[in-house]
Design an enzyme around this catalytic site. Structure first.
Site, PDB file in Angstrom:
ATOM      1  N   TYR A  42      -5.347  -3.616 -10.972  1.00 17.15           N
ATOM      2  CA  TYR A  42      -5.599  -4.750 -11.864  1.00 17.15           C
ATOM      3  C   TYR A  42      -6.318  -5.878 -11.101  1.00 17.15           C
ATOM      4  O   TYR A  42      -6.999  -6.695 -11.703  1.00 17.15           O
ATOM      5  CB  TYR A  42      -4.275  -5.325 -12.392  1.00 17.15           C
ATOM      6  N   CYS A  73       3.797  -7.442 -11.445  1.00 13.69           N
ATOM      7  CA  CYS A  73       2.436  -7.524 -10.918  1.00 13.69           C
ATOM      8  C   CYS A  73       1.989  -8.990 -10.860  1.00 13.69           C
ATOM      9  O   CYS A  73       2.009  -9.693 -11.869  1.00 13.69           O
ATOM     10  CB  CYS A  73       1.509  -6.734 -11.834  1.00 13.69           C
ATOM     11  N   THR A  75      -1.040 -10.118 -10.371  1.00 21.91           N
ATOM     12  CA  THR A  75      -2.286 -10.329 -11.111  1.00 21.91           C
ATOM     13  C   THR A  75      -1.993 -10.490 -12.598  1.00 21.91           C
ATOM     14  O   THR A  75      -2.508 -11.398 -13.250  1.00 21.91           O
ATOM     15  CB  THR A  75      -3.245  -9.130 -10.876  1.00 21.91           C
ATOM     16  N   GLU A 152      -1.047   1.293   0.773  1.00 17.25           N
ATOM     17  CA  GLU A 152      -0.869   2.591   0.098  1.00 17.25           C
ATOM     18  C   GLU A 152      -1.205   3.754   1.030  1.00 17.25           C
ATOM     19  O   GLU A 152      -0.725   4.866   0.849  1.00 17.25           O
ATOM     20  CB  GLU A 152      -1.687   2.619  -1.196  1.00 17.25           C
TER      21      GLU A 152
HETATM   22  N1  DGL Z   1       0.233  -5.139  -8.368  1.00 18.72           N
HETATM   23  C1  DGL Z   1      -0.950  -5.887  -8.023  1.00 18.72           C
HETATM   24  C2  DGL Z   1      -0.564  -7.349  -7.772  1.00 18.72           C
HETATM   25  O1  DGL Z   1       0.544  -7.678  -7.418  1.00 18.72           O
HETATM   26  C3  DGL Z   1      -1.651  -5.295  -6.821  1.00 18.72           C
HETATM   27  C4  DGL Z   1      -2.351  -3.978  -7.107  1.00 18.72           C
HETATM   28  C5  DGL Z   1      -3.465  -4.106  -8.125  1.00 18.72           C
HETATM   29  O2  DGL Z   1      -4.510  -4.697  -7.816  1.00 18.72           O
HETATM   30  O3  DGL Z   1      -3.269  -3.621  -9.236  1.00 18.72           O
HETATM   31  O4  DGL Z   1      -1.393  -8.207  -7.923  1.00 18.72           O
END
Ligand code: DGL
Length: 265
Positions: A42, A73, A75, A152
């Site tokens: 995301y 998340c 984002t 990852e």
């Molecule tokens: N889960 C996302 C965040 O905490 C990181 C991985 C992504 O870019 O989806 O912003």
């Protein structure tokens, strides 16, 4: 109501850091976790797209009758939290506010750094949250997009990760920050390298930990705590489960044996 599950969603495996903290703090709770692995990441997508994905993920969990929604998340929390709270009639908790609150309470010199995905940093959600708590605090933000793939890959102590961290964090060190918010689900796994690069005088704020405390407070206030152990978590993903099981097992520290693939409407 207290018998229902807590719904947690993330773009993929990262939100397992939040799930882990909730399970540790609230061992009586049942959790439903959705990782939108078919559409991860995301962090590099536009706010409109992330909002659409977040609404679909949340609707899936609400359909499963959860008592609370946790947007693990960063984002999605940055760009979709208000809309989710408006759309669904249940408590919706994001990771931004808890992390911001903890950082403001711990900074001594009023200079806070924030790191996250491109989307999180562009949204300025942490900056707004921190400055609404204390307008005198200065916030210095940096996007660190390479950290997610490095985590990852399992390169938590790798030389490449150390060099990348130096490159990303030096501008924040130059600003004399004394506190750094780990504004991405994956970053708690990098605490060792980040602390080494920043030095002991900079304190790290783990948004996942702060969010679990907020979840507990909110459930207690609403009288929705489930106290009968044991806890249980069910896992759903939108792509085939194999990678989620492999990478997620390392995030959670236990094997993820049962993971169901689902389609979001
Ligand atoms: N889960 C996302 C965040 O905490 C990181 C991985 C992504 O870019 O989806 O912003």
């Amino acid at each position: 109501m207290s018998e229902r599950s807590i719904g947690v969603f993330d773009s993929g495996v990262g939100g397992l850091t939040v799930l882990k903290q909730i399970l540790q703090l609230l061992p009586g709770e049942q959790l439903l976790y959705l990782g939108d692995t078919a559409r991860v990441p995301y962090g590099s997508k536009s706010p409109a797209t992330v909002r659409r994905y977040a609404l679909e993920a949340a609707a899936f969990l609400v359909h499963h009758q959860v008592k609370m929604l946790v947007v693990a998340c960063n984002t999605a929390s940055s760009v979709a939290l208000d809309e989710l709270a408006e759309r669904f009639r249940l408590p919706v908790i994001g990771v931004i506010e808890p992390g911001a609150r903890r950082a403001v309470s711990l900074t001594r010199n009023g200079r806070i750094g924030v790191i996250g995905t491109e989307g999180t940093i562009k949204s300025q959600a942490y900056t707004r949250a921190i400055q609404s708590l204390d307008p005198c605090v200065e916030v210095f933000a940096a996007a660190c997009p390479l950290f997610v793939p490095l985590v990852e890959e399992g390169w938590l102590e790798h030389q490449v990760t150390r060099l990348t961290a130096r490159e990303y964090l030096q501008p924040l060190l130059n600003r004399n920050i004394d506190t750094l918010v780990l504004g991405c689900t994956h970053y708690p796994l990098l605490k060792g390298v980040l602390q080494e690069v920043l030095g002991e005088q900079v304190q790290l704020i783990d948004s996942a930990e702060a969010t679990a405390l907020t979840v507990a407070e909110c459930l207690r206030a609403e009288n929705r705590l489930r106290v009968v152990e044991p806890s249980r978590a069910r896992f759903f993903v939108t792509d085939v489960p194999e990678r989620f099981q492999r990478v997620g097992g390392a995030f959670l520290g236990t094997a993820l044996n049962e993971v169901e693939q689902v389609v979001l409407d």
